[in-house]
Design a protein around this motif. Structure first.
Motif, PDB file in Angstrom:
ATOM      1  N   ASP A   1       0.820  -1.222   0.000  1.00 58.18           N
ATOM      2  CA  ASP A   1       0.000   0.000   0.000  1.00 58.18           C
ATOM      3  C   ASP A   1       0.855   1.275   0.000  1.00 58.18           C
ATOM      4  OD1 ASP A   1       1.011  -0.293   2.530  1.00 58.18           O
ATOM      5  OD2 ASP A   1      -0.860   0.179   3.560  1.00 58.18           O
ATOM      6  N   ILE A   2       2.026   1.224  -0.622  1.00 62.18           N
ATOM      7  CA  ILE A   2       2.961   2.353  -0.641  1.00 62.18           C
ATOM      8  C   ILE A   2       2.298   3.638  -1.150  1.00 62.18           C
ATOM      9  CG2 ILE A   2       3.814   1.758  -2.956  1.00 62.18           C
ATOM     10  CD1 ILE A   2       6.617   2.779  -1.939  1.00 62.18           C
ATOM     11  N   THR A   3       2.649   4.752  -0.516  1.00 63.67           N
ATOM     12  CA  THR A   3       2.237   6.073  -0.984  1.00 63.67           C
ATOM     13  C   THR A   3       3.428   6.675  -1.717  1.00 63.67           C
ATOM     14  OG1 THR A   3       0.748   6.377   0.896  1.00 63.67           O
ATOM     15  CG2 THR A   3       1.438   8.366  -0.292  1.00 63.67           C
TER      16      THR A   3
ATOM     17  N   TRP B   1      15.158   5.949   6.636  1.00 60.93           N
ATOM     18  CA  TRP B   1      15.165   6.776   5.424  1.00 60.93           C
ATOM     19  C   TRP B   1      16.378   6.476   4.566  1.00 60.93           C
ATOM     20  CZ3 TRP B   1      11.322   9.977   3.859  1.00 60.93           C
ATOM     21  CH2 TRP B   1      10.358  10.341   4.806  1.00 60.93           C
ATOM     22  N   THR B   2      16.169   6.439   3.253  1.00 59.40           N
ATOM     23  CA  THR B   2      17.279   6.394   2.302  1.00 59.40           C
ATOM     24  C   THR B   2      17.086   7.536   1.316  1.00 59.40           C
ATOM     25  OG1 THR B   2      16.099   4.860   0.833  1.00 59.40           O
ATOM     26  CG2 THR B   2      17.630   3.886   2.435  1.00 59.40           C
TER      27      THR B   2
ATOM     28  N   GLY C   1      13.204   7.623   0.327  1.00 55.03           N
ATOM     29  CA  GLY C   1      12.355   6.495   0.699  1.00 55.03           C
ATOM     30  C   GLY C   1      12.252   6.329   2.201  1.00 55.03           C
ATOM     31  N   ARG C   2      11.048   6.109   2.679  1.00 56.87           N
ATOM     32  CA  ARG C   2      10.826   5.814   4.103  1.00 56.87           C
ATOM     33  C   ARG C   2      10.473   4.337   4.208  1.00 56.87           C
ATOM     34  NH1 ARG C   2       7.253   9.336   8.313  1.00 56.87           N
ATOM     35  NH2 ARG C   2       8.042   8.305  10.163  1.00 56.87           N
TER      36      ARG C   2
ATOM     37  N   ASP D   1       7.408   2.269   2.635  1.00 58.18           N
ATOM     38  CA  ASP D   1       6.011   2.635   2.870  1.00 58.18           C
ATOM     39  C   ASP D   1       5.654   3.917   2.125  1.00 58.18           C
ATOM     40  OD1 ASP D   1       4.895   0.721   4.508  1.00 58.18           O
ATOM     41  OD2 ASP D   1       5.569   1.676   6.352  1.00 58.18           O
ATOM     42  N   GLU D   2       6.681   4.759   1.939  1.00 62.70           N
ATOM     43  CA  GLU D   2       6.456   6.061   1.334  1.00 62.70           C
ATOM     44  C   GLU D   2       7.674   6.421   0.490  1.00 62.70           C
ATOM     45  OE1 GLU D   2       4.313  10.153   2.812  1.00 62.70           O
ATOM     46  OE2 GLU D   2       5.443   8.980   4.285  1.00 62.70           O
ATOM     47  N   GLU D   3       7.391   7.005  -0.678  1.00 65.92           N
ATOM     48  CA  GLU D   3       8.465   7.334  -1.619  1.00 65.92           C
ATOM     49  C   GLU D   3       8.207   8.724  -2.188  1.00 65.92           C
ATOM     50  OE1 GLU D   3      10.715   4.962  -5.226  1.00 65.92           O
ATOM     51  OE2 GLU D   3       8.579   4.628  -4.954  1.00 65.92           O
TER      52      GLU D   3
END
Length: 196
Positions: A83-85, A130-131, A168-169, A177-179
């Motif tokens: 479910d990535i945002t 984070w990256t 990226g998180r 999860d988040e990008e």
């Protein structure tokens, strides 16, 4: 007079400190703690890098060099949560892998050789939450480009070398999860010969 000497001393100490700050990173550059990566080369092992961060950066290299470049969408789940945002440069977002894939596929409609072959900058937080990775999108405008409003732009045969970055998180399971994606669409259009 005393104030002038104190000011001179303060300025001298400040300049000396500034010089030392510049020397320190230069000396550290000999042992690059954040080495670049290229397609076809093994991911470098970096002494002192937290193992989870090293794993996520290697996963990201695979994501761009193999999964994205080869459009191997069936493997996107190896780096992306279901479910990535995803946040795009123009401000819109998508939720979930299927919608993200629809956005990504557009690049190959007008540039079948679209690819990412290097990450000159890649780093992250010690806890690996984070990256941050910078790369280049490369390709050639050889097929008609159809814009969202239905406008069709004929190919120019010109190449692009577009800088882009991804923040990226990552969750505790090791998936993003988040990008946040960043590139300049105006630069892309200029490089392929359709921008001003």
């Amino acid at each position: 007079m005393l104030h002038r000497h104190a000011l001179s001393l303060s300025i001298g100490v400040g300049l000396t400190s500034a010089c030392l700050l510049f020397v320190e990173p230069l000396a550290a550059a000999d042992h690059d703690p954040w080495p670049s990566t290229k397609v076809g080369e093994p991911t470098p092992k970096v002494e002192g890098m937290p193992p989870e961060l090293a794993k996520r950066l290697a996963n990201f290299d695979d994501l761009d060099f193999r999964v994205y470049t080869g459009q191997q969408w069936e493997d996107l789940h190896k780096s992306h949560a279901k479910d990535i945002t995803v946040h795009y440069p123009d401000g819109h977002t998508t939720k979930g892998i299927p919608d993200h894939i629809k956005e990504l596929e557009f690049m190959w409609t007008f540039a079948p050789d679209n690819r990412i072959t290097e990450h000159p900058v890649r780093f992250g937080t010690a806890d690996a939450e984070w990256t941050a990775v910078m790369g280049f999108l490369d390709g050639t405008f050889t097929k008609p480009m159809t814009l969202a409003d239905g406008t069709v732009i004929q190919p120019t045969g010109k190449t692009y070398h577009l800088p882009m970055a991804t923040l990226g998180r990552w969750n505790k399971e090791g998936m993003m999860d988040e990008e946040y994606l960043f590139w300049d669409n105006a630069t892309l259009m200029t490089q392929i010969g359709v921008g001003k």
